[in-house]
Design an enzyme around this catalytic site. Structure first.
Site, mmCIF file in Angstrom:
data_model
loop_
_atom_site.group_PDB
_atom_site.id
_atom_site.type_symbol
_atom_site.label_atom_id
_atom_site.label_comp_id
_atom_site.label_asym_id
_atom_site.label_seq_id
_atom_site.Cartn_x
_atom_site.Cartn_y
_atom_site.Cartn_z
ATOM 1 N N ASP A 199 -8.752 5.276 -4.639
ATOM 2 C CA ASP A 199 -7.865 6.508 -4.935
ATOM 3 C C ASP A 199 -8.923 7.733 -4.694
ATOM 4 O O ASP A 199 -10.053 7.572 -4.377
ATOM 5 C CB ASP A 199 -7.460 6.549 -6.578
ATOM 6 C CG ASP A 199 -8.705 6.466 -7.541
ATOM 7 O OD1 ASP A 199 -9.556 7.261 -7.595
ATOM 8 O OD2 ASP A 199 -8.706 5.406 -8.300
ATOM 9 N N SER A 225 -17.096 -4.198 -13.188
ATOM 10 C CA SER A 225 -17.370 -5.627 -13.606
ATOM 11 C C SER A 225 -18.781 -6.129 -12.885
ATOM 12 O O SER A 225 -19.099 -7.106 -13.572
ATOM 13 C CB SER A 225 -16.445 -6.678 -13.379
ATOM 14 O OG SER A 225 -16.258 -6.635 -11.904
ATOM 15 N N TYR A 277 0.827 -1.168 0.008
ATOM 16 C CA TYR A 277 0.176 0.013 -0.055
ATOM 17 C C TYR A 277 0.887 1.274 0.027
ATOM 18 O O TYR A 277 0.416 2.426 -0.542
ATOM 19 C CB TYR A 277 -0.991 -0.077 1.061
ATOM 20 C CG TYR A 277 -2.199 -1.172 1.016
ATOM 21 C CD1 TYR A 277 -3.119 -0.912 0.074
ATOM 22 C CD2 TYR A 277 -2.005 -2.187 1.451
ATOM 23 C CE1 TYR A 277 -4.248 -1.851 -0.348
ATOM 24 C CE2 TYR A 277 -3.104 -3.258 1.439
ATOM 25 C CZ TYR A 277 -3.978 -2.814 0.495
ATOM 26 O OH TYR A 277 -4.957 -3.854 0.286
ATOM 27 N N ARG A 323 1.196 1.758 -3.782
ATOM 28 C CA ARG A 323 0.066 2.302 -4.184
ATOM 29 C C ARG A 323 0.031 3.524 -3.983
ATOM 30 O O ARG A 323 -0.440 4.551 -4.783
ATOM 31 C CB ARG A 323 -1.282 1.399 -3.728
ATOM 32 C CG ARG A 323 -0.942 -0.023 -3.959
ATOM 33 C CD ARG A 323 -1.422 -0.360 -5.404
ATOM 34 N NE ARG A 323 -0.272 -0.401 -6.197
ATOM 35 C CZ ARG A 323 1.112 -0.945 -6.120
ATOM 36 N NH1 ARG A 323 1.270 -1.898 -5.058
ATOM 37 N NH2 ARG A 323 2.240 -0.649 -6.765
ATOM 38 N N HIS A 327 -14.863 1.032 -0.599
ATOM 39 C CA HIS A 327 -13.821 -0.101 -0.099
ATOM 40 C C HIS A 327 -12.649 0.803 0.528
ATOM 41 O O HIS A 327 -11.416 0.446 0.684
ATOM 42 C CB HIS A 327 -13.028 -0.602 -1.391
ATOM 43 C CG HIS A 327 -14.374 -1.596 -1.717
ATOM 44 N ND1 HIS A 327 -14.287 -2.112 -3.108
ATOM 45 C CD2 HIS A 327 -15.469 -2.031 -1.389
ATOM 46 C CE1 HIS A 327 -15.354 -2.859 -3.533
ATOM 47 N NE2 HIS A 327 -16.194 -3.005 -2.044
#
Length: 229
Positions: free
Chosen positions: A90, A172, A54, A57, A105
């Site tokens: 993000d 999705s 993380y 990220r 999330h």
């Protein structure tokens, strides 16, 4: 009074900014098995690996910018009451100018206490073992990992139920409970679905208008479509 435009976004809208999704092809997220870096079990097994993942990220997020899809959503606030419910961690929606963003999330730029889930801190730099909360408990990424409850779900359901228009972008529709949010719209609520590889939306009786484009191209079409309604 402005009509309420509720937008569900997934990894597809951030992909154009250079943020990868583990669901692209090989089931890996930036080369890592998601079970190793996105589950409580992975955290207990190898905390250092998870923190490093993380941290990278978080650093990557500083190198990317919102794209046209994010920007158009922000611009639509001039004509609609726009509520974004995102599966993304993000901050690209916020940086583009959107003012009502609900993260299902979690968020990369926040951390929380391992002992008090309500103790959440803004965090823009690396996080290490030994970074504690005010009570001496280890801090962890403020990410909803697989197998954990989604605290914002009830708020998201309430927003979706009140939508005049629902837009689904770049997801999705395979990750629950987020994928089930669509079923909370009224059957008369128009649904717009933007995805370059759209699939059939399960358990929904609404009229769905599919735009088989990447997010930025799809948002250009949607903007014109909304202007004509």
């Amino acid at each position: 009074m402005k009509k309420k435009l509720v937008v569900l976004t997934g990894a597809g809208i951030s992909a154009e900014s250079g943020i990868k999704t583990f669901r692209d092809s090989d089931g890996l997220w930036e080369g890592h098995d998601v079970m190793e870096v996105a589950t409580p079990e992975g955290w207990y097994k190898n905390q250092e690996l998870v923190l490093d993942f993380y941290n990278k990220r978080r650093q990557q997020l500083k190198e990317v910018k919102p794209n046209l899809g994010h920007e158009i959503l922000a611009e639509l606030e001039q004509d609609f009451e726009v509520h974004i419910i995102t599966q993304n961690v993000d901050d690209l929606h916020e940086r583009a100018g959107s003012t009502k963003v609900l993260h299902l999330h979690g968020e990369l730029l926040k951390v929380r206490s391992t002992q008090n889930k309500n103790l959440i801190l803004d965090w823009t730099e690396d996080l290490y073992t030994g970074d504690f909360d005010e009570n001496g408990h280890q801090l962890r990424p403020h990410i909803v990992w697989f197998g954990e409850e989604v605290p914002a779900l009830e708020e998201a359901i309430d927003i979706v139920e009140k939508a005049d228009y629902l837009v689904v972008i770049g997801t999705s529709l395979q990750v629950y409970p987020a994928a089930g949010l669509i079923s909370y719209t009224y059957s008369t609520t128009p649904v717009f679905y933007i995805d370059p590889k759209p699939i059939a939306i399960p358990n929904i009786s609404n009229k769905v208008e599919t735009i088989a484009k990447i997010a930025s191209e799809g948002m250009l079409i949607l903007r014109e479509r909304l202007n004509s309604i």
